[in-house]
Structure formats: structure tokens, C-alpha cells
Design a protein around this motif. Structure first.
Motif, PDB file in Angstrom:
ATOM      1  N   LEU A  45      -2.495  -1.242  -1.741  1.00  0.00           N
ATOM      2  CA  LEU A  45      -2.442  -0.368  -0.398  1.00  0.00           C
ATOM      3  C   LEU A  45      -1.041   0.588  -0.377  1.00  0.00           C
ATOM      4  N   GLU A  46      -0.088  -0.243  -1.090  1.00  0.00           N
ATOM      5  CA  GLU A  46       1.248   0.193  -0.927  1.00  0.00           C
ATOM      6  C   GLU A  46       1.277   1.721  -1.790  1.00  0.00           C
ATOM      7  N   GLN A  47       0.547   1.354  -2.809  1.00  0.00           N
ATOM      8  CA  GLN A  47       0.235   2.743  -3.846  1.00  0.00           C
ATOM      9  C   GLN A  47      -0.807   3.637  -3.348  1.00  0.00           C
ATOM     10  N   TRP A  48      -1.891   3.117  -2.790  1.00  0.00           N
ATOM     11  CA  TRP A  48      -2.997   4.095  -2.499  1.00  0.00           C
ATOM     12  C   TRP A  48      -2.691   4.768  -1.258  1.00  0.00           C
ATOM     13  N   ILE A  49      -2.210   4.257  -0.199  1.00  0.00           N
ATOM     14  CA  ILE A  49      -2.003   4.949   1.113  1.00  0.00           C
ATOM     15  C   ILE A  49      -1.297   6.211   0.938  1.00  0.00           C
ATOM     16  N   PRO A  50      -0.097   6.320   0.082  1.00  0.00           N
ATOM     17  CA  PRO A  50       0.641   7.623  -0.034  1.00  0.00           C
ATOM     18  C   PRO A  50      -0.096   8.620  -0.956  1.00  0.00           C
ATOM     19  N   ARG A  51      -1.036   8.042  -1.891  1.00  0.00           N
ATOM     20  CA  ARG A  51      -1.804   8.988  -2.751  1.00  0.00           C
ATOM     21  C   ARG A  51      -2.960   9.366  -1.849  1.00  0.00           C
ATOM     22  N   SER A  52      -3.213   8.687  -0.731  1.00  0.00           N
ATOM     23  CA  SER A  52      -4.644   9.315  -0.113  1.00  0.00           C
ATOM     24  C   SER A  52      -3.946  10.626   0.742  1.00  0.00           C
ATOM     25  N   GLY A  53      -2.771  10.597   1.264  1.00  0.00           N
ATOM     26  CA  GLY A  53      -2.419  11.801   1.949  1.00  0.00           C
ATOM     27  C   GLY A  53      -2.787  11.573   3.626  1.00  0.00           C
ATOM     28  N   VAL A  54      -3.134  10.294   3.848  1.00  0.00           N
ATOM     29  CA  VAL A  54      -3.255   9.998   5.308  1.00  0.00           C
ATOM     30  C   VAL A  54      -2.440   8.830   5.683  1.00  0.00           C
ATOM     31  N   SER A  55      -2.274   8.824   6.785  1.00  0.00           N
ATOM     32  CA  SER A  55      -1.489   7.549   7.500  1.00  0.00           C
ATOM     33  C   SER A  55      -2.239   6.339   7.199  1.00  0.00           C
ATOM     34  N   LYS A  95     -11.551   1.395   6.483  1.00  0.00           N
ATOM     35  CA  LYS A  95     -12.385   2.510   6.719  1.00  0.00           C
ATOM     36  C   LYS A  95     -13.013   2.699   5.339  1.00  0.00           C
ATOM     37  N   ARG A  96     -14.157   3.000   4.992  1.00  0.00           N
ATOM     38  CA  ARG A  96     -15.096   2.785   3.774  1.00  0.00           C
ATOM     39  C   ARG A  96     -15.814   3.766   3.784  1.00  0.00           C
ATOM     40  N   PRO A  97     -16.143   4.275   2.340  1.00  0.00           N
ATOM     41  CA  PRO A  97     -15.862   3.815   1.079  1.00  0.00           C
ATOM     42  C   PRO A  97     -14.390   4.217   0.984  1.00  0.00           C
ATOM     43  N   VAL A  98     -13.750   3.638  -0.116  1.00  0.00           N
ATOM     44  CA  VAL A  98     -12.463   4.069  -0.639  1.00  0.00           C
ATOM     45  C   VAL A  98     -12.725   4.472  -2.241  1.00  0.00           C
ATOM     46  N   ALA A  99     -12.611   5.641  -2.739  1.00  0.00           N
ATOM     47  CA  ALA A  99     -12.812   5.910  -3.892  1.00  0.00           C
ATOM     48  C   ALA A  99     -11.182   6.233  -4.585  1.00  0.00           C
ATOM     49  N   VAL A 100     -10.967   5.503  -5.560  1.00  0.00           N
ATOM     50  CA  VAL A 100      -9.628   5.660  -6.297  1.00  0.00           C
ATOM     51  C   VAL A 100      -9.774   6.108  -7.763  1.00  0.00           C
ATOM     52  N   THR A 101      -9.157   7.281  -7.838  1.00  0.00           N
ATOM     53  CA  THR A 101      -9.102   8.024  -9.202  1.00  0.00           C
ATOM     54  C   THR A 101      -7.868   7.961  -9.947  1.00  0.00           C
ATOM     55  N   GLY A 102      -7.399   8.423 -10.966  1.00  0.00           N
ATOM     56  CA  GLY A 102      -6.169   8.639 -11.523  1.00  0.00           C
ATOM     57  C   GLY A 102      -5.126   9.377 -10.749  1.00  0.00           C
ATOM     58  N   GLY A 103      -5.699  10.404  -9.991  1.00  0.00           N
ATOM     59  CA  GLY A 103      -4.638  11.071  -9.236  1.00  0.00           C
ATOM     60  C   GLY A 103      -4.696  10.704  -7.646  1.00  0.00           C
ATOM     61  N   ALA A 104      -5.953  10.748  -7.301  1.00  0.00           N
ATOM     62  CA  ALA A 104      -6.295  10.772  -5.660  1.00  0.00           C
ATOM     63  C   ALA A 104      -7.106   9.508  -5.281  1.00  0.00           C
TER      64      ALA A 104
END
Length: 122
Positions: A45-55, A95-104
Motif C-alpha cells: 500500500l505504501e508503494q501503490w497508493i502514491p502510484r495510483s494518484g489518489v489519496s 475499493k476493488r478491484p485493484v489492478a497493478v502494472t509495472g507503472g500504474a
């Protein structure tokens, strides 16, 4: 696969099923991780939240039972760090789903956003 998308989803979620169907129809390689059994970790989450661009607050499934059990007042009073720990402890709070790719990282299913990010990544 290097371009494979990691999708955190819940089998009982209609939106997750729609997203997975969309991924299959688009030919997007993906791996599904059951979000209830394996919620995102605090480190993720500490990595993904900033990468998601949302709070972090936009990561909350505000229509779910887990959110209602906490109560809006408690959530409103919580720090971001508390919210992250709650999200990591309860996959149904995410909130789901969550999609994780290399950059986003995409939170929730919005076909237009998913098409822009995930089909361009192929």
C-alpha cells in the motif's frame, strides 16, 4: 510474464467480475489475487497508493460492511497511517478491484481508464 497485470479482486463482487471479464475480452494477461484472503500489505500500500494518484481515502470501499462497521466518524478521524493499516488488515475495506502494472495502479473498475493504461501497456 513481465506485462502481466496483478488484479486484487473478490469473487463475490460484481464489479470485480465485470473487470475480469473485460480483461479477458481485451486479451490482457493477468493474475488474480483474492483480496479477502490476501489483502494488500502495508508495504504494498505504501508503494501503490502514491502510484495510483489518489489519496488513501479513495482506496476505501465506502459502500461495504467493513466501512459501515468502522463508521464514518472513526474513518474521518483516522490518520493516513491508520487507514493504511486497516486496509492491510481487511481486504473488504479496499475499493476493488485493484489492478497493478509495472507503472500504474488502478483502484476500482473504470473501463476507460483501464483501457488507457492496460491496453497501452501491452
Amino acid at each position: 510474464m513481465p506485462n502481466e497485470v496483478l488484479v486484487l479482486a473478490y469473487s463475490g463482487c460484481d464489479t470485480c467480475r465485470k473487470a475480469l471479464k473485460w480483461l479477458k475480452e481485451q486479451g490482457v494477461a493477468h493474475q488474480v489475487r483474492p483480496i479477502v484472503d490476501m489483502p494488500p500489505t502495508v508495504a504494498e500500500l505504501e508503494q501503490w497508493i502514491p502510484r495510483s494518484g489518489v489519496s488513501v481515502r479513495k482506496w476505501l470501499n465506502t459502500s461495504g460492511q467493513s466501512y459501515r462497521a468502522l463508521g464514518k466518524a472513526k474513518v474521518d478521524a483516522a490518520s493516513d497511517a491508520e487507514l493504511v493499516s486497516w486496509l492491510a488488515a481487511d481486504g473488504k475495506l479496499v475499493k476493488r478491484p485493484v489492478a497493478v502494472t509495472g507503472g500504474a495502479v488502478l483502484v476500482g473498475f473504470q473501463p476507460e481508464a483501464w483501457a488507457r493504461v492496460l491496453t497501452a501497456a501491452r
